[in-house]
Design a protein around this motif. Structure first.
Motif, PDB file in Angstrom:
ATOM      1  N   MET B 102       1.029  -1.189  -0.078  1.00 34.23           N
ATOM      2  CA  MET B 102      -0.143   0.124  -0.015  1.00 34.23           C
ATOM      3  C   MET B 102       0.790   1.315   0.122  1.00 34.23           C
ATOM      4  O   MET B 102       0.511   2.237  -0.666  1.00 34.23           O
ATOM      5  N   GLY B 103       1.975   1.196   0.590  1.00 39.54           N
ATOM      6  CA  GLY B 103       3.081   2.306   0.630  1.00 39.54           C
ATOM      7  C   GLY B 103       3.404   2.793  -0.638  1.00 39.54           C
ATOM      8  O   GLY B 103       3.510   3.676  -1.201  1.00 39.54           O
ATOM      9  N   ILE B 104       3.902   1.600  -1.338  1.00 38.70           N
ATOM     10  CA  ILE B 104       4.519   1.690  -2.961  1.00 38.70           C
ATOM     11  C   ILE B 104       3.258   2.260  -3.830  1.00 38.70           C
ATOM     12  O   ILE B 104       3.509   3.043  -4.617  1.00 38.70           O
ATOM     13  N   ARG B 105       2.040   1.761  -3.416  1.00 36.48           N
ATOM     14  CA  ARG B 105       0.946   2.138  -4.356  1.00 36.48           C
ATOM     15  C   ARG B 105       0.599   3.644  -4.084  1.00 36.48           C
ATOM     16  O   ARG B 105       0.571   4.456  -4.898  1.00 36.48           O
ATOM     17  N   SER B 106       0.604   4.159  -2.804  1.00 39.00           N
ATOM     18  CA  SER B 106       0.533   5.506  -2.472  1.00 39.00           C
ATOM     19  C   SER B 106       1.582   6.312  -3.146  1.00 39.00           C
ATOM     20  O   SER B 106       1.431   7.315  -3.481  1.00 39.00           O
ATOM     21  N   TYR B 107       3.003   5.783  -3.119  1.00 44.40           N
ATOM     22  CA  TYR B 107       3.852   6.725  -3.577  1.00 44.40           C
ATOM     23  C   TYR B 107       3.621   6.902  -4.871  1.00 44.40           C
ATOM     24  O   TYR B 107       3.821   8.187  -5.496  1.00 44.40           O
ATOM     25  N   PHE B 108       3.418   5.830  -5.694  1.00 45.65           N
ATOM     26  CA  PHE B 108       2.985   6.017  -7.294  1.00 45.65           C
ATOM     27  C   PHE B 108       1.982   6.882  -7.676  1.00 45.65           C
ATOM     28  O   PHE B 108       1.960   7.452  -8.428  1.00 45.65           O
ATOM     29  N   ASP B 109       1.191   7.014  -6.690  1.00 49.76           N
ATOM     30  CA  ASP B 109      -0.334   7.733  -7.001  1.00 49.76           C
ATOM     31  C   ASP B 109       0.172   9.160  -6.685  1.00 49.76           C
ATOM     32  O   ASP B 109      -0.513  10.206  -7.209  1.00 49.76           O
ATOM     33  N   TYR B 110       0.700   9.464  -5.543  1.00 47.29           N
ATOM     34  CA  TYR B 110       0.817  10.805  -5.219  1.00 47.29           C
ATOM     35  C   TYR B 110       2.241  11.551  -5.005  1.00 47.29           C
ATOM     36  O   TYR B 110       2.397  12.577  -4.802  1.00 47.29           O
ATOM     37  N   HIS B 111       3.307  10.707  -5.205  1.00 48.00           N
ATOM     38  CA  HIS B 111       4.744  10.889  -5.196  1.00 48.00           C
ATOM     39  C   HIS B 111       5.047  11.827  -3.750  1.00 48.00           C
ATOM     40  O   HIS B 111       5.972  12.594  -4.079  1.00 48.00           O
ATOM     41  N   ALA B 112       4.542  11.467  -2.677  1.00 49.52           N
ATOM     42  CA  ALA B 112       4.825  12.031  -1.380  1.00 49.52           C
ATOM     43  C   ALA B 112       5.369  11.150  -0.462  1.00 49.52           C
ATOM     44  O   ALA B 112       4.371  10.066  -0.032  1.00 49.52           O
ATOM     45  N   ALA B 113       6.583  11.366  -0.305  1.00 53.12           N
ATOM     46  CA  ALA B 113       7.252  10.199   0.599  1.00 53.12           C
ATOM     47  C   ALA B 113       6.577  10.025   1.942  1.00 53.12           C
ATOM     48  O   ALA B 113       6.551   8.746   2.381  1.00 53.12           O
ATOM     49  N   VAL B 114       6.552  11.448   2.713  1.00 50.20           N
ATOM     50  CA  VAL B 114       5.953  11.147   3.918  1.00 50.20           C
ATOM     51  C   VAL B 114       4.651  10.576   3.856  1.00 50.20           C
ATOM     52  O   VAL B 114       4.273   9.768   4.920  1.00 50.20           O
ATOM     53  N   GLY B 115       4.057  11.087   3.065  1.00 50.41           N
ATOM     54  CA  GLY B 115       2.685  10.557   3.034  1.00 50.41           C
ATOM     55  C   GLY B 115       2.587   8.782   2.813  1.00 50.41           C
ATOM     56  O   GLY B 115       1.690   8.183   3.529  1.00 50.41           O
ATOM     57  N   SER B 116       3.358   8.454   2.008  1.00 44.21           N
ATOM     58  CA  SER B 116       3.430   6.979   1.550  1.00 44.21           C
ATOM     59  C   SER B 116       4.065   6.428   2.937  1.00 44.21           C
ATOM     60  O   SER B 116       3.389   5.309   3.353  1.00 44.21           O
ATOM     61  N   VAL B 117       4.808   6.731   3.815  1.00 41.59           N
ATOM     62  CA  VAL B 117       5.359   6.245   5.202  1.00 41.59           C
ATOM     63  C   VAL B 117       4.120   6.258   5.781  1.00 41.59           C
ATOM     64  O   VAL B 117       3.753   5.262   6.594  1.00 41.59           O
ATOM     65  N   GLY B 118       3.263   7.299   5.957  1.00 45.07           N
ATOM     66  CA  GLY B 118       2.034   7.320   6.726  1.00 45.07           C
ATOM     67  C   GLY B 118       1.168   6.187   6.372  1.00 45.07           C
ATOM     68  O   GLY B 118       0.495   5.391   7.374  1.00 45.07           O
ATOM     69  N   VAL B 119       1.011   6.084   5.064  1.00 45.29           N
ATOM     70  CA  VAL B 119       0.140   4.823   4.636  1.00 45.29           C
ATOM     71  C   VAL B 119       0.608   3.597   4.941  1.00 45.29           C
ATOM     72  O   VAL B 119      -0.216   2.761   5.440  1.00 45.29           O
TER      73      VAL B 119
END
Lengths: 69, 162
Positions: B102-119
């Motif tokens: 889900m973190g990888i998916r989030s990063y590809f969708d929004y390109h936000a590293a901090v947000g991806s870590v949160g996800v």
């Protein structure tokens, strides 16, 4: 699990092929072959059926001394 | 009404071999479905929820069947024991896998590293908690069933001896 030479010898002594023995106890030839090669552990019911056909006891055919195992 | 029995063409060794083949055959669709779901989560699409719905339902049915059948027969696992430590490790692994996907998916969708870590943290933590709770409940049910089976066996043995 080692080869069951006692079974092979008893079958040969009764002048039966693997197919003959298999037909007599109601299994396939490959099952008799697997038992003789030590690749399959038969159920106690099949062991008893084989013993009846060959006129042997369970001890004669399936008991292994520590040295045999 | 007479019960019609169909003759079994297999002998005991062939029957055992067929059971082994069938049991291995069960794990191919199981892991196939898991991989398919993970791959679709990673690839992603706007309709991802609908895309993995079929696989998820099938995986859920398959998993429920295996879990319920095992618990009914007092079976846990070949190697693992139902201890809190083991359940924690297994839940952590499940949490990590879901969190990373889900973190990888989030990063590809929004390109936000901090947000991806949160996800990652949220999904991993949520999955960990869910898995640990499910495993703990199953472990309790397993222990209860084990105790029941042990009692049943000893009763039968005592009655048989009389």
């Amino acid at each position: 699990m080692g080869k069951n030479l006692k079974l092979k010898s008893a079958r040969a002594g009764a002048d039966m092929t693997q197919k003959d023995l298999a037909d007599a106890v109601g299994v396939s030839r490959q099952t008799v072959n697997a038992i003789e090669k030590g690749e399959y552990n038969p159920t106690i019911n099949l062991c008893k059926a084989i013993c009846r056909v060959l006129g042997k006891t369970l001890n004669d055919l399936f008991w292994e001394d520590e040295n045999d195992a | 009404m007479r019960k019609r029995s169909v003759k079994n063409n297999l002998d005991e060794m062939q029957e055992q071999t067929l059971l082994k083949i069938e049991s291995r055959g069960m794990w191919i669709p199981f892991y196939g479905l898991v991989l398919s779901i993970v791959a679709q989560v990673l690839i992603g699409s706007e309709q991802m929820g609908n895309a993995i719905l079929g696989e998820s339902v099938l995986l859920l049915i398959l998993s429920l069947y295996v879990v319920i059948s095992c618990l009914r027969h007092g079976i846990w696992d070949r190697r693992l024991r139902p201890t809190p430590k083991t359940n924690t490790v297994v839940s952590a692994v499940a949490g990590a896998v879901v969190g990373i996907a889900m973190g990888i998916r989030s990063y590809f969708d929004y390109h936000a590293a901090v947000g991806s870590v949160g996800v990652f943290l949220f999904c991993a933590g949520f999955t960990f908690a869910l898995c640990f709770a499910a495993l703990s409940v199953c472990a309790k049910l397993y222990e209860k069933k084990q105790a029941q089976l042990e009692t049943e066996d000893s009763d039968t043995a005592e009655n048989g001896a009389k």
